[in-house]
Design a protein around this motif. Structure first.
Motif, PDB file in Angstrom:
ATOM      1  N   PHE A  20      21.029  33.424 -13.254  1.00  0.00           N
ATOM      2  CA  PHE A  20      19.695  33.251 -12.679  1.00  0.00           C
ATOM      3  C   PHE A  20      19.725  32.208 -11.569  1.00  0.00           C
ATOM      4  O   PHE A  20      19.852  31.018 -11.826  1.00  0.00           O
ATOM      5  CB  PHE A  20      18.709  32.841 -13.778  1.00  0.00           C
ATOM      6  CG  PHE A  20      17.330  32.564 -13.279  1.00  0.00           C
ATOM      7  CD1 PHE A  20      16.578  33.554 -12.681  1.00  0.00           C
ATOM      8  CD2 PHE A  20      16.777  31.302 -13.408  1.00  0.00           C
ATOM      9  CE1 PHE A  20      15.296  33.300 -12.201  1.00  0.00           C
ATOM     10  CE2 PHE A  20      15.500  31.023 -12.944  1.00  0.00           C
ATOM     11  CZ  PHE A  20      14.763  32.035 -12.335  1.00  0.00           C
ATOM     12  N   SER A  21      19.598  32.673 -10.333  1.00  0.00           N
ATOM     13  CA  SER A  21      19.673  31.781  -9.178  1.00  0.00           C
ATOM     14  C   SER A  21      18.320  31.224  -8.772  1.00  0.00           C
ATOM     15  O   SER A  21      18.225  30.166  -8.161  1.00  0.00           O
ATOM     16  CB  SER A  21      20.278  32.536  -7.982  1.00  0.00           C
ATOM     17  OG  SER A  21      19.383  33.553  -7.546  1.00  0.00           O
ATOM     18  N   GLY A  22      17.251  31.972  -9.088  1.00  0.00           N
ATOM     19  CA  GLY A  22      15.920  31.631  -8.602  1.00  0.00           C
ATOM     20  C   GLY A  22      15.469  32.549  -7.492  1.00  0.00           C
ATOM     21  O   GLY A  22      14.428  32.349  -6.877  1.00  0.00           O
ATOM     22  N   THR A  27      15.590  37.124 -10.722  1.00  0.00           N
ATOM     23  CA  THR A  27      14.327  37.061 -11.464  1.00  0.00           C
ATOM     24  C   THR A  27      13.985  38.434 -12.034  1.00  0.00           C
ATOM     25  O   THR A  27      13.529  38.553 -13.180  1.00  0.00           O
ATOM     26  CB  THR A  27      13.191  36.559 -10.568  1.00  0.00           C
ATOM     27  OG1 THR A  27      13.522  35.253 -10.068  1.00  0.00           O
ATOM     28  CG2 THR A  27      11.876  36.476 -11.325  1.00  0.00           C
ATOM     29  N   THR A  42      19.770  31.564 -19.735  1.00  0.00           N
ATOM     30  CA  THR A  42      20.006  31.647 -18.293  1.00  0.00           C
ATOM     31  C   THR A  42      21.026  30.604 -17.860  1.00  0.00           C
ATOM     32  O   THR A  42      21.177  29.558 -18.482  1.00  0.00           O
ATOM     33  CB  THR A  42      18.698  31.422 -17.507  1.00  0.00           C
ATOM     34  OG1 THR A  42      18.045  30.238 -18.000  1.00  0.00           O
ATOM     35  CG2 THR A  42      17.752  32.600 -17.662  1.00  0.00           C
ATOM     36  N   GLY A  44      22.584  28.814 -14.076  1.00  0.00           N
ATOM     37  CA  GLY A  44      22.531  28.679 -12.623  1.00  0.00           C
ATOM     38  C   GLY A  44      23.680  27.800 -12.162  1.00  0.00           C
ATOM     39  O   GLY A  44      24.269  27.057 -12.949  1.00  0.00           O
ATOM     40  N   GLU A  54      16.830  27.007  -3.896  1.00  0.00           N
ATOM     41  CA  GLU A  54      16.744  27.980  -4.982  1.00  0.00           C
ATOM     42  C   GLU A  54      16.836  27.297  -6.345  1.00  0.00           C
ATOM     43  O   GLU A  54      16.239  27.745  -7.322  1.00  0.00           O
ATOM     44  CB  GLU A  54      17.833  29.048  -4.842  1.00  0.00           C
ATOM     45  CG  GLU A  54      19.256  28.542  -5.045  1.00  0.00           C
ATOM     46  CD  GLU A  54      20.297  29.651  -4.956  1.00  0.00           C
ATOM     47  OE1 GLU A  54      19.926  30.805  -4.656  1.00  0.00           O
ATOM     48  OE2 GLU A  54      21.485  29.354  -5.177  1.00  0.00           O
ATOM     49  N   ARG A  58      13.742  27.178  -9.662  1.00  0.00           N
ATOM     50  CA  ARG A  58      14.096  27.782 -10.948  1.00  0.00           C
ATOM     51  C   ARG A  58      13.198  27.329 -12.105  1.00  0.00           C
ATOM     52  O   ARG A  58      12.736  28.167 -12.905  1.00  0.00           O
ATOM     53  CB  ARG A  58      15.558  27.524 -11.283  1.00  0.00           C
ATOM     54  CG  ARG A  58      16.540  28.248 -10.378  1.00  0.00           C
ATOM     55  CD  ARG A  58      17.991  27.858 -10.681  1.00  0.00           C
ATOM     56  NE  ARG A  58      18.507  28.540 -11.840  1.00  0.00           N
ATOM     57  CZ  ARG A  58      18.596  28.013 -13.054  1.00  0.00           C
ATOM     58  NH1 ARG A  58      18.149  26.776 -13.282  1.00  0.00           N
ATOM     59  NH2 ARG A  58      19.102  28.710 -14.064  1.00  0.00           N
ATOM     60  N   ASP A  79      18.196  27.048 -20.706  1.00  0.00           N
ATOM     61  CA  ASP A  79      18.730  27.230 -19.355  1.00  0.00           C
ATOM     62  C   ASP A  79      19.911  26.280 -19.177  1.00  0.00           C
ATOM     63  O   ASP A  79      19.913  25.167 -19.701  1.00  0.00           O
ATOM     64  CB  ASP A  79      17.644  26.931 -18.312  1.00  0.00           C
ATOM     65  CG  ASP A  79      18.145  27.092 -16.882  1.00  0.00           C
ATOM     66  OD1 ASP A  79      18.883  28.061 -16.620  1.00  0.00           O
ATOM     67  OD2 ASP A  79      17.787  26.252 -16.035  1.00  0.00           O
ATOM     68  N   THR A 205       9.894  32.787  -5.908  1.00  0.00           N
ATOM     69  CA  THR A 205      11.344  32.884  -5.803  1.00  0.00           C
ATOM     70  C   THR A 205      11.822  32.521  -4.400  1.00  0.00           C
ATOM     71  O   THR A 205      11.040  32.448  -3.452  1.00  0.00           O
ATOM     72  CB  THR A 205      11.838  34.300  -6.152  1.00  0.00           C
ATOM     73  OG1 THR A 205      11.378  35.242  -5.155  1.00  0.00           O
ATOM     74  CG2 THR A 205      11.338  34.728  -7.511  1.00  0.00           C
TER      75      THR A 205
END
Length: 246
Positions: A20-22, A27, A42, A44, A54, A58, A79, A205
């Motif tokens: 999950f990068s943002g 997303t 998640t 990142g 990004e 998040r 996360d 996002t």
């Protein structure tokens, strides 16, 4: 007299880790995972990316996604953020340094960070092993993308084989967007969470390679000129046109 055999079998709990990068794609993949798996965590990565904004968006997205998850089968768990800054130390690209985006002699854009997705998935697999998660979900796509070799289906399948051999696991690498263009990705978001999820993706996002996050377009934040923005804008325009025609 022998006791009767217990023929009841409990289905294995499906636990996923989403890269999950943002951004828009990750997303959408997070929403997809929450609709398909019992437990979802998640991960990142901080790798010296030019668009580090990004990482800033998040937490807000995850907070909102927890509210969505109330109506979805899956539970959103912890996360994780991993520091992979060595990527920018060994690979100067337009994604990790202030330089003009252009095509290279090998036909790839200089936003390509060699081995980035391979490292992301390998580190994610290491975390999944420790956390007892059996699925990795990533937003890689080779239908509507910038031409990165490590986004291709063959690369993901080959890595899945290597990871499972190397770690003696049965980890499954899933890419829900692999054969979807950006218009279809917007449609998938609507199918998963309705207009509320589409609005979240537009308003919260970040996908722009340049890190521009001070101008909100109808399709989201971004410079409007980099490859990521152009793909996102084109897909949103096509999605809206098809939706209005129905």
């Amino acid at each position: 007299m022998n006791a009767p055999l217990d023929t009841h079998t409990t289905a294995p709990v499906k636990k996923a880790l989403v890269l999950f990068s943002g951004g828009q794609d990750s997303t959408t993949c997070l929403a997809w995972a929450l609709n398909h798996y019992d437990t979802v965590e998640t991960i990142g990565f901080r790798y010296g990316q030019r668009h580090a904004v990004e990482l800033d968006v998040r937490p807000k997205i995850l907070e909102k996604m927890r509210r969505f998850a109330i109506d979805w089968p899956g539970e959103l768990g912890p996360d994780h953020i991993c520091d992979l800054s060595l990527i920018s130390d060994i690979s100067e690209t337009a994604m990790t340094a202030d330089m003009e985006i252009r095509m290279m002699e090998n036909g790839l854009p200089n936003t390509f960070v060699p081995g980035r997705n391979l490292m992301f998935l390998t580190v994610a697999a290491m975390l999944a092993y420790r956390r007892g998660l059996n699925v990795l979900v990533g937003g890689m796509c080779e239908t509507d993308f910038s031409g990165y070799p490590d986004c291709r289906d063959d690369a993901i399948k080959a890595l899945q084989v290597a990871l499972n051999i190397g770690m003696d696991t049965r980890l499954n690498l899933v890419t829900p967007l692999m054969w979807k263009n950006k218009k279809e990705t917007w449609q998938l978001a609507f199918d998963l969470g309705g207009q509320s999820l589409v609005d979240l993706i537009v308003q919260d996002t970040h996908t722009c390679y340049m890190g521009t996050h001070d101008q909100l377009h109808e399709w989201g934040y971004g410079c409007g000129k980099c490859p990521a923005c152009m793909l996102r804008k084109r897909g949103f325009t096509q999605y809206c046109a098809e939706k209005n025609a129905q």
